[in-house]
Design a protein around this motif. Structure first.
Motif, PDB file in Angstrom:
ATOM      1  N   ASP A 195       0.810  -1.223   0.000  1.00  0.00           N
ATOM      2  CA  ASP A 195       0.000   0.000   0.000  1.00  0.00           C
ATOM      3  C   ASP A 195       0.846   1.277   0.000  1.00  0.00           C
ATOM      4  OD1 ASP A 195      -2.531  -1.303   0.026  1.00  0.00           O
ATOM      5  OD2 ASP A 195      -2.292  -1.697   2.172  1.00  0.00           O
ATOM      6  N   ARG A 196       2.033   1.223  -0.618  1.00  0.00           N
ATOM      7  CA  ARG A 196       2.921   2.379  -0.632  1.00  0.00           C
ATOM      8  C   ARG A 196       3.388   2.683  -2.052  1.00  0.00           C
ATOM      9  NH1 ARG A 196       7.919   1.355   2.881  1.00  0.00           N
ATOM     10  NH2 ARG A 196       8.241   3.585   2.498  1.00  0.00           N
ATOM     11  N   ARG A 197       3.773   3.950  -2.284  1.00  0.00           N
ATOM     12  CA  ARG A 197       4.503   4.389  -3.468  1.00  0.00           C
ATOM     13  C   ARG A 197       5.770   5.041  -2.958  1.00  0.00           C
ATOM     14  NH1 ARG A 197       0.599   1.815  -4.511  1.00  0.00           N
ATOM     15  NH2 ARG A 197      -0.823   2.055  -6.296  1.00  0.00           N
ATOM     16  N   VAL A 198       6.939   4.545  -3.376  1.00  0.00           N
ATOM     17  CA  VAL A 198       8.204   5.045  -2.844  1.00  0.00           C
ATOM     18  C   VAL A 198       9.142   5.392  -3.988  1.00  0.00           C
ATOM     19  CG1 VAL A 198       7.972   3.669  -0.730  1.00  0.00           C
ATOM     20  CG2 VAL A 198       9.260   2.748  -2.666  1.00  0.00           C
ATOM     21  N   ASP A 199      10.034   6.350  -3.740  1.00  0.00           N
ATOM     22  CA  ASP A 199      11.072   6.675  -4.713  1.00  0.00           C
ATOM     23  C   ASP A 199      12.012   5.486  -4.868  1.00  0.00           C
ATOM     24  OD1 ASP A 199      10.366   9.311  -5.399  1.00  0.00           O
ATOM     25  OD2 ASP A 199      11.256  10.063  -3.540  1.00  0.00           O
ATOM     26  N   LEU A 200      12.420   5.226  -6.107  1.00  0.00           N
ATOM     27  CA  LEU A 200      13.360   4.131  -6.335  1.00  0.00           C
ATOM     28  C   LEU A 200      14.651   4.354  -5.560  1.00  0.00           C
ATOM     29  CD1 LEU A 200      13.980   1.508  -7.862  1.00  0.00           C
ATOM     30  CD2 LEU A 200      14.854   2.915  -9.753  1.00  0.00           C
ATOM     31  N   ALA A 201      15.022   5.619  -5.346  1.00  0.00           N
ATOM     32  CA  ALA A 201      16.251   5.932  -4.612  1.00  0.00           C
ATOM     33  C   ALA A 201      16.190   5.468  -3.161  1.00  0.00           C
ATOM     34  CB  ALA A 201      16.515   7.439  -4.665  1.00  0.00           C
ATOM     35  N   ASP A 202      14.985   5.184  -2.653  1.00  0.00           N
ATOM     36  CA  ASP A 202      14.866   4.644  -1.298  1.00  0.00           C
ATOM     37  C   ASP A 202      15.189   3.153  -1.249  1.00  0.00           C
ATOM     38  OD1 ASP A 202      14.083   7.125  -0.374  1.00  0.00           O
ATOM     39  OD2 ASP A 202      11.941   6.679  -0.473  1.00  0.00           O
ATOM     40  N   LEU A 203      15.273   2.532  -2.423  1.00  0.00           N
ATOM     41  CA  LEU A 203      15.468   1.084  -2.489  1.00  0.00           C
ATOM     42  C   LEU A 203      16.778   0.683  -3.159  1.00  0.00           C
ATOM     43  CD1 LEU A 203      11.862   0.148  -3.709  1.00  0.00           C
ATOM     44  CD2 LEU A 203      12.691   0.267  -1.353  1.00  0.00           C
ATOM     45  N   ARG A 204      17.315   1.540  -4.021  1.00  0.00           N
ATOM     46  CA  ARG A 204      18.541   1.243  -4.764  1.00  0.00           C
ATOM     47  C   ARG A 204      19.542   2.363  -4.509  1.00  0.00           C
ATOM     48  NH1 ARG A 204      17.643  -3.723  -7.922  1.00  0.00           N
ATOM     49  NH2 ARG A 204      19.246  -2.991  -9.351  1.00  0.00           N
ATOM     50  N   PRO A 205      20.850   2.097  -4.722  1.00  0.00           N
ATOM     51  CA  PRO A 205      21.868   3.138  -4.501  1.00  0.00           C
ATOM     52  C   PRO A 205      21.605   4.377  -5.345  1.00  0.00           C
ATOM     53  CG  PRO A 205      22.892   0.980  -4.746  1.00  0.00           C
ATOM     54  CD  PRO A 205      21.441   0.797  -5.098  1.00  0.00           C
ATOM     55  N   ALA A 206      21.832   5.548  -4.753  1.00  0.00           N
ATOM     56  CA  ALA A 206      21.536   6.810  -5.431  1.00  0.00           C
ATOM     57  C   ALA A 206      22.255   6.960  -6.771  1.00  0.00           C
ATOM     58  CB  ALA A 206      21.864   7.984  -4.503  1.00  0.00           C
TER      59      ALA A 206
ATOM     60  N   LEU B   8      19.864   5.418 -14.051  1.00  0.00           N
ATOM     61  CA  LEU B   8      18.644   4.847 -14.616  1.00  0.00           C
ATOM     62  C   LEU B   8      17.644   5.940 -14.983  1.00  0.00           C
ATOM     63  CD1 LEU B   8      18.083   1.791 -12.238  1.00  0.00           C
ATOM     64  CD2 LEU B   8      19.059   1.789 -14.529  1.00  0.00           C
ATOM     65  N   THR B   9      17.522   6.944 -14.126  1.00  0.00           N
ATOM     66  CA  THR B   9      16.583   8.035 -14.405  1.00  0.00           C
ATOM     67  C   THR B   9      16.985   8.774 -15.675  1.00  0.00           C
ATOM     68  OG1 THR B   9      16.152   8.303 -12.040  1.00  0.00           O
ATOM     69  CG2 THR B   9      15.554  10.138 -13.475  1.00  0.00           C
ATOM     70  N   ALA B  10      18.273   9.043 -15.816  1.00  0.00           N
ATOM     71  CA  ALA B  10      18.746   9.727 -17.021  1.00  0.00           C
ATOM     72  C   ALA B  10      18.487   8.882 -18.260  1.00  0.00           C
ATOM     73  CB  ALA B  10      20.235  10.042 -16.881  1.00  0.00           C
ATOM     74  N   ARG B  11      18.668   7.560 -18.130  1.00  0.00           N
ATOM     75  CA  ARG B  11      18.457   6.671 -19.274  1.00  0.00           C
ATOM     76  C   ARG B  11      16.986   6.641 -19.675  1.00  0.00           C
ATOM     77  NH1 ARG B  11      20.626   1.218 -17.693  1.00  0.00           N
ATOM     78  NH2 ARG B  11      22.586   2.373 -17.814  1.00  0.00           N
ATOM     79  N   VAL B  12      16.106   6.544 -18.700  1.00  0.00           N
ATOM     80  CA  VAL B  12      14.668   6.508 -19.012  1.00  0.00           C
ATOM     81  C   VAL B  12      14.218   7.837 -19.606  1.00  0.00           C
ATOM     82  CG1 VAL B  12      12.353   6.286 -18.033  1.00  0.00           C
ATOM     83  CG2 VAL B  12      14.178   4.741 -17.283  1.00  0.00           C
ATOM     84  N   ASN B  13      14.687   8.943 -19.029  1.00  0.00           N
ATOM     85  CA  ASN B  13      14.286  10.257 -19.532  1.00  0.00           C
ATOM     86  C   ASN B  13      14.807  10.519 -20.943  1.00  0.00           C
ATOM     87  OD1 ASN B  13      12.827  10.996 -17.251  1.00  0.00           O
ATOM     88  ND2 ASN B  13      14.593  11.911 -16.238  1.00  0.00           N
ATOM     89  N   ALA B  14      15.923   9.875 -21.318  1.00  0.00           N
ATOM     90  CA  ALA B  14      16.486  10.068 -22.647  1.00  0.00           C
ATOM     91  C   ALA B  14      15.903   9.114 -23.680  1.00  0.00           C
ATOM     92  CB  ALA B  14      18.006   9.891 -22.594  1.00  0.00           C
ATOM     93  N   ALA B  15      15.113   8.141 -23.232  1.00  0.00           N
ATOM     94  CA  ALA B  15      14.532   7.159 -24.155  1.00  0.00           C
ATOM     95  C   ALA B  15      13.481   7.804 -25.039  1.00  0.00           C
ATOM     96  CB  ALA B  15      13.914   6.005 -23.363  1.00  0.00           C
ATOM     97  N   ALA B  16      13.205   7.156 -26.165  1.00  0.00           N
ATOM     98  CA  ALA B  16      12.191   7.679 -27.081  1.00  0.00           C
ATOM     99  C   ALA B  16      10.843   7.796 -26.392  1.00  0.00           C
ATOM    100  CB  ALA B  16      12.094   6.776 -28.313  1.00  0.00           C
ATOM    101  N   ASP B  17      10.549   6.866 -25.502  1.00  0.00           N
ATOM    102  CA  ASP B  17       9.357   6.981 -24.657  1.00  0.00           C
ATOM    103  C   ASP B  17       9.681   6.379 -23.304  1.00  0.00           C
ATOM    104  OD1 ASP B  17       7.641   4.147 -24.431  1.00  0.00           O
ATOM    105  OD2 ASP B  17       9.039   4.254 -26.112  1.00  0.00           O
ATOM    106  N   PRO B  18       9.195   6.982 -22.201  1.00  0.00           N
ATOM    107  CA  PRO B  18       9.540   6.502 -20.862  1.00  0.00           C
ATOM    108  C   PRO B  18       9.155   5.049 -20.626  1.00  0.00           C
ATOM    109  CG  PRO B  18       8.561   8.684 -20.738  1.00  0.00           C
ATOM    110  CD  PRO B  18       8.388   8.214 -22.148  1.00  0.00           C
ATOM    111  N   ALA B  19       8.018   4.608 -21.175  1.00  0.00           N
ATOM    112  CA  ALA B  19       7.595   3.219 -20.958  1.00  0.00           C
ATOM    113  C   ALA B  19       8.628   2.248 -21.520  1.00  0.00           C
ATOM    114  CB  ALA B  19       6.234   2.987 -21.600  1.00  0.00           C
ATOM    115  N   GLY B  20       9.125   2.525 -22.731  1.00  0.00           N
ATOM    116  CA  GLY B  20      10.157   1.670 -23.309  1.00  0.00           C
ATOM    117  C   GLY B  20      11.439   1.710 -22.505  1.00  0.00           C
ATOM    118  N   GLY B  21      11.784   2.902 -21.976  1.00  0.00           N
ATOM    119  CA  GLY B  21      12.970   3.001 -21.137  1.00  0.00           C
ATOM    120  C   GLY B  21      12.843   2.186 -19.865  1.00  0.00           C
ATOM    121  N   LEU B  22      11.667   2.221 -19.245  1.00  0.00           N
ATOM    122  CA  LEU B  22      11.434   1.403 -18.056  1.00  0.00           C
ATOM    123  C   LEU B  22      11.548  -0.086 -18.374  1.00  0.00           C
ATOM    124  CD1 LEU B  22       8.341   3.168 -16.434  1.00  0.00           C
ATOM    125  CD2 LEU B  22      10.697   3.204 -15.587  1.00  0.00           C
ATOM    126  N   GLU B  23      11.028  -0.477 -19.524  1.00  0.00           N
ATOM    127  CA  GLU B  23      11.096  -1.882 -19.904  1.00  0.00           C
ATOM    128  C   GLU B  23      12.542  -2.337 -20.041  1.00  0.00           C
ATOM    129  OE1 GLU B  23       8.860  -4.856 -23.048  1.00  0.00           O
ATOM    130  OE2 GLU B  23       9.402  -2.829 -23.723  1.00  0.00           O
TER     131      GLU B  23
END
Length: 229
Positions: free
Chosen positions: A84-95, A101-116
């Protein structure tokens, strides 16, 4: 507007959602965990036991919805810690990793594909889901009773509950209830009468279906269908 497609990651779904109007959104429990992108941020959605109602102004979202039980091994955290929570990924993985990863997803043609792509990289180095837990999900999603499924797996009630908490965020009875809700909603959205929906998905009667929908989704069934149909 919500859209989804099957992921290249087995059992996962890639989705996007750009709300078209103001007002809160409603995410129903489904037994899954998601890796999320929201306006340049990466987050994780834990397993829900009730409807998660979004707050604030509408914004664009993308996500990878993992097959039940898959995400905890990728994130290195038991599912019940994120229930029942939504947390920043930085709370779970090294900063530093999260920044990359954030830079890679933001630079992807679409965020969904970057997340995949992120999810596929994680899975390549992770242990696969325990076959016993995969069987548990399949059996419960088919409407099998929890006790009978536990006997098939050769697990005692306490052991099954403990392993379910780590993998799914809650015990097998709650998981079965959530999966039953999703089966019922799929039939109701397809136009199956509510009484028939209840009978076909293992509810005692239509009143039982109505109580579960109101408790888990936070709305009466007819109103829920009108909003999400």
């Amino acid at each position: 507007m919500y859209a989804e497609r099957p992921s290249r990651l087995a059992g996962a779904v890639v989705w996007t959602n750009t709300p078209s109007g103001a007002g809160p959104g409603r995410v129903l429990p489904d037994g899954c965990m998601d890796l999320l992108w929201n306006e340049g941020r990466l987050l994780v959605a834990g397993p829900d036991t009730r409807a998660y109602v979004t707050q604030g102004d509408p914004s664009s979202w993308a996500g990878v919805r993992f097959h039940p039980g898959t995400a905890p091994a990728l994130l290195g955290v038991p599912a019940h810690e994120l229930r029942d929570r939504r947390v920043d990924l930085a709370d779970l993985r090294p900063a530093p990793e999260v920044r990359r990863l954030t830079a890679r997803v933001n630079a992807a043609a679409d965020p969904a594909g970057g997340l995949e792509e992120v999810a596929l990289r994680w899975v390549s180095g992770a242990e696969p889901l325990d076959p016993l837990l995969r069987h548990l999900v399949a059996a419960l999603d088919a409407g099998r009773p929890v006790a009978a499924t536990a006997d098939e797996l050769g697990l005692g009630a306490r052991q099954l509950h403990r392993r379910s908490l780590a993998a799914f965020g809650y015990g097998p009875k709650t998981l079965a209830r959530v999966l039953r809700l999703q089966r019922a909603l799929a039939l109701a959205r397809a136009g199956v009468p509510f009484a028939d929906t209840a009978a076909r998905t293992g509810f005692a009667d239509q009143a039982h279906l109505a109580r579960d929908v109101r408790e888990l989704a936070g709305l009466p069934l007819r109103e829920l269908l009108a909003r999400t149909g």
